[in-house]
Design a protein around this motif. Structure first.
Motif, short mmCIF file in Angstrom:
data_model
loop_
_atom_site.label_atom_id
_atom_site.label_comp_id
_atom_site.label_asym_id
_atom_site.label_seq_id
_atom_site.Cartn_x
_atom_site.Cartn_y
_atom_site.Cartn_z
N LYS A 243 52.77 -7.84 -41.53
CA LYS A 243 51.99 -7.65 -40.68
C LYS A 243 52.28 -8.14 -39.03
N SER A 244 53.02 -9.28 -39.25
CA SER A 244 53.28 -9.94 -37.94
C SER A 244 54.56 -10.72 -38.03
N GLU A 245 55.38 -10.67 -36.92
CA GLU A 245 56.46 -11.46 -36.90
C GLU A 245 56.26 -12.70 -35.61
N GLU A 246 56.16 -13.73 -36.34
CA GLU A 246 55.97 -14.85 -35.56
C GLU A 246 57.27 -15.60 -34.88
N LYS B 85 49.93 -19.16 -40.35
CA LYS B 85 49.19 -17.64 -40.66
C LYS B 85 48.74 -17.92 -42.21
N GLU C 299 44.92 -16.37 -42.90
CA GLU C 299 44.96 -15.04 -42.32
C GLU C 299 46.27 -14.05 -42.95
N ARG D 209 39.82 -16.47 -34.25
CA ARG D 209 40.31 -16.42 -35.89
C ARG D 209 39.29 -16.91 -36.72
N GLY E 36 38.65 -13.71 -37.96
CA GLY E 36 39.71 -13.55 -38.74
C GLY E 36 39.46 -13.17 -40.20
N ILE F 154 48.44 -13.78 -29.32
CA ILE F 154 49.57 -13.96 -30.34
C ILE F 154 48.93 -14.89 -31.50
N THR F 155 47.93 -15.73 -31.04
CA THR F 155 47.23 -16.83 -32.11
C THR F 155 46.26 -15.87 -33.07
N PHE F 156 45.66 -14.99 -32.49
CA PHE F 156 44.88 -14.26 -33.43
C PHE F 156 45.19 -12.71 -33.93
N ASN F 157 46.24 -12.24 -33.37
CA ASN F 157 46.69 -11.08 -33.74
C ASN F 157 48.02 -10.84 -34.17
N GLY F 158 48.84 -12.04 -33.88
CA GLY F 158 50.18 -11.96 -34.39
C GLY F 158 51.02 -11.30 -33.38
#
Lengths: 254, 263
Positions: A166-169, A178, A183, B108, B112, B209-213
């Motif tokens: 879902k995401s690439e940090e 995350k 999350e 979040r 979130g 970027i913190t909330f949605n990635g």
């Protein structure tokens, strides 16, 4: 009454500022202390933090200052001439940046390894036992631009995983965050990061992950003015005491 | 006029020049380091095109939502007297002063997947804002609404209440007055508020970027792409940064001093 209050405030402010600035000044040049500056990958935070205390106890006249960050960023800064005595990276590629920039004295001193694991919520409530189980779950990983992302790319490719995250940090600690903030159901992080989260996280090992592990390199820097201190720090990290701390944190050592 | 008042004092001119240099020199450095071939490659890359499209889509969507929500709020703050009005205005302004990453954490904790409102939402509808483009729009609305609402409020106040009063004495309802009198008179201020909000949304990074990635095509906006790419391709990053700089300058030119000088 107003003038007294104003004068009193001004006096307090003046005293506070001068004390603060003096304190700043003294911690900066450390008085008579020698300063050892270490640039280290952020995954080494806990280990180097512990070794810092050991080194300062062994050398009471030395102040060790460690800057943590992305290996690539730190190597680039060292090449640009940033002050530093030792560079420790989480990837051979980052150390090569320093070697090509002619600031790393020894680009082949590998002192630790780290494997990728699947970190899940405590107790693994989603019953994720392998990378194949990630399909349909909310999972996250490092972006390919980060060293841990390159490791993830290699592991996912070797296992022929097609599930999409879902995401690439941007770094491994953001990826872990995350998961620990609720999350995500799973995160691909290093074994040491999963361990540092303690009982909040359950780590699931990935078969074959050892074939694509992160390799840590350490080297003195040419801009160092504390050559013998730098070499002693590296001896501590690569010696028995360092290996013990590294192994306890979950790193692999030679 | 300045000739009759005397020469400008150096004590004011020198700091002013330094101030301009502090802002302009980094931008000049960015332009100077650009490799034109990298610009061409950047514009041709699919990831860049996706990020540009997403940035434009989310910023336009969030600005529209801010307009639909912000204008009524601005009107309430500018035209209605009620106890706690100053508190409401202060609360609405908070996202302007909050560090964006703190805004992301707040979003979040509220929306979130395990947030106070987000967890029940996920349980009942199967939908959660993080990792979705809607989540990006939500984050952008959160940071832009204060700029839009308070910018518009300034415009409404500056337009004055006299015409509203005149319309009322002629029998117009408040809704009619709003549509036909208040808004047309305050268009410069309203437009300035919208453009400010749009600019803020285009540049939004920390909360997003913190909330949605970060995922290409879904949540990877231009600022996020630049941040993620900076570790790998320096020339591409400079090219991308220049694209954002050109867009920012474009917005400022469109504003034409209106947000700096009271209408």
């Amino acid at each position: 009454m107003n003038r007294i209050a104003t004068t009193a405030c001004a006096a307090v402010l003046a005293v506070g500022l001068t004390t603060g600035l003096a304190a700043c000044g003294s911690s900066d040049d450390g008085g008579d202390k020698q300063v050892l500056r270490v640039l280290a990958a952020s995954s080494l935070t806990d280990v180097f933090g512990s070794l810092e205390k050991t080194f300062e106890a062994q050398h009471p006249d030395v102040d060790v200052q460690v800057s943590y960050g992305s290996s690539t960023d730190l190597a680039g800064q060292a090449v640009d001439g940033a002050p530093g005595d030792v560079l420790a990276t989480a990837a051979a590629a980052s150390m090569q940046i320093a070697v090509k920039g002619k600031v790393a004295v020894d680009g082949r001193d590998e002192f630790a390894t780290n494997v990728l694991v699947i970190a899940t919520k405590a107790g693994n409530p989603e019953h994720i036992r392998s990378l194949a189980d990630l399909d349909g779950k909310t999972w996250v990983r490092c972006a390919s631009t980060a060293p841990c992302g390159k490791v993830a790319d290699a592991v996912l490719k070797a296992q022929h995983v097609t599930a999409q995250p879902k995401s690439e940090e941007v770094d491994v600690r953001s990826t872990l965050d995350k998961l620990t903030s609720g999350e995500a159901d799973a995160a691909l992080v290093y074994a040491t990061d999963a361990k540092s989260a303690g009982s909040d996280v359950t780590a699931v090992s990935i078969p074959g992950a050892k074939k694509a592990q992160a390799e840590y390199f350490i080297s003195p820097l040419t801009q160092s003015k504390e050559g013998s201190l730098a070499r002693r720090w590296i001896q501590l990290v690569t010696g028995p005491q360092g290996r013990e701390v590294l192994t306890k944190a979950g790193f692999g050592t030679k | 006029m300045s000739r009759t008042l005397g020469r400008a004092p150096l004590a004011l001119l020198v700091p002013a020049v330094v101030a301009v240099a502090v802002v302009v020199l980094p931008l000049a450095g960015l332009v100077a380091q650009l490799r034109p071939s990298a610009l061409g490659r950047a514009l041709g890359s699919e990831m860049v095109r996706q990020a540009l499209e997403l940035s434009l889509l989310t910023s336009v969507a969030s600005t529209l939502i801010c307009a639909l929500l912000g204008l009524p709020l601005a009107w309430v703050l500018a035209r209605l007297e009620f106890p706690g009005r100053r508190l409401v205005r202060a609360l609405v302004a908070v996202p302007m002063f909050l560090p964006p990453v703190v805004g992301g954490i707040a979003l979040r904790e509220a929306f979130g997947r395990s947030g106070v409102f987000g967890a029940p939402l996920l349980d009942h509808t199967g939908f959660a804002f993080p990792y979705t483009t809607w989540g990006v729009v939500l984050a952008h609305v959160f940071v832009c609404l204060p700029f839009v609402a308070i910018g518009m409020e300034g415009g409404l106040r500056a337009a004055g209440q006299e015409y509203d009063a005149a319309a009322a004495t002629l029998g117009a309802s408040r809704w009619h007055t709003f549509r036909r009198i208040t808004v047309p008179l305050a268009v410069p201020g309203i437009a300035a508020g919208l453009l400010l909000g749009w600019a803020r949304s285009l540049g939004e990074f920390g909360a997003t970027i913190t909330f949605n990635g970060n995922y290409p095509g879904t949540t990877q906006t231009m600022p996020t792409l630049i941040y993620v790419a900076r570790e790998s391709d320096e020339n591409a990053v400079i090219a991308l940064s220049l694209i954002m700089l050109v867009i920012s300058i474009g917005i400022l030119v469109a504003l034409r001093d209106r947000w700096l000088v009271a209408p």
